[in-house]
Structure formats: C-alpha cells, structure tokens
Design a protein around this motif. Sequence first.
Motif, PDB file in Angstrom:
ATOM      1  N   ASP A   1      18.023 -14.194 111.052  1.00  0.00           N
ATOM      2  CA  ASP A   1      17.318 -12.964 110.667  1.00  0.00           C
ATOM      3  C   ASP A   1      16.210 -12.627 111.662  1.00  0.00           C
TER       4      ASP A   1
ATOM      5  N   ASN B   1      17.762 -11.302 114.873  1.00  0.00           N
ATOM      6  CA  ASN B   1      18.287  -9.950 114.670  1.00  0.00           C
ATOM      7  C   ASN B   1      17.173  -8.916 114.563  1.00  0.00           C
TER       8      ASN B   1
ATOM      9  N   ASN C   1      15.786  -8.358 117.892  1.00  0.00           N
ATOM     10  CA  ASN C   1      16.814  -8.002 118.871  1.00  0.00           C
ATOM     11  C   ASN C   1      16.829  -8.981 120.049  1.00  0.00           C
TER      12      ASN C   1
ATOM     13  N   LYS D   1      18.881 -12.059 121.819  1.00  0.00           N
ATOM     14  CA  LYS D   1      20.205 -12.676 121.860  1.00  0.00           C
ATOM     15  C   LYS D   1      20.145 -14.153 122.204  1.00  0.00           C
TER      16      LYS D   1
END
Length: 95
Positions: free
Chosen positions: A31, A34, A37, A39
Amino acid sequence: MDENGISSYHRGAVYEHVFELDKLIKHMVIDSLNILNIKMGGIDLIINDSGPYIIDVNATSNFSKEFVDFLQKNPLDKMGDLIIDEYLKIEEAAG
C-alpha cells in the motif's frame, strides 16, 4: 542515517531473512509503495509490542555494503534496469 552518517545497521539493527512475510506487513508495504508510486526502493520498519510501523520509505535506497553482502547481489543493478525501462516508455509515449 543520523546527522553523523551512522546508519541504524551500525547502531545495532540487524538484517533478517524473512521467508514468509506477515500479511499485515506485506499489505502495509505494498500500500505504501502504491500510494507513493514507488516501483522499487527501500522500506524500513520496526516491530514492537504494538505492532509493525513503517519508519522510512526511500525511492532510491542507500544500500550499505553489509546489505549487499547480505543479499548476495546488488539491488542497484536492478534499479538501473528499471530506470532505463521507464525512460524508454516515456520516450516511446512522447513519439
């Protein structure tokens, strides 16, 4: 790392192999990545009697030699590939 350049590892924190990640921690990490943002990077957490807490998130981590030795590979190699792939996607989209 503190103001003197001393990392938590050098103050006694330890790296630990985790073969099956606790579901709560896994969800917290995914979470967080994400939402931010991110990776690939580094997430530091502590676990105490109250539960797990994320204390630091880095999009580019400062992987210490000890951590690279612990993993037996350098995560920065993979990060370089990711950066190139993302750049090529942007270039392709720009036409």
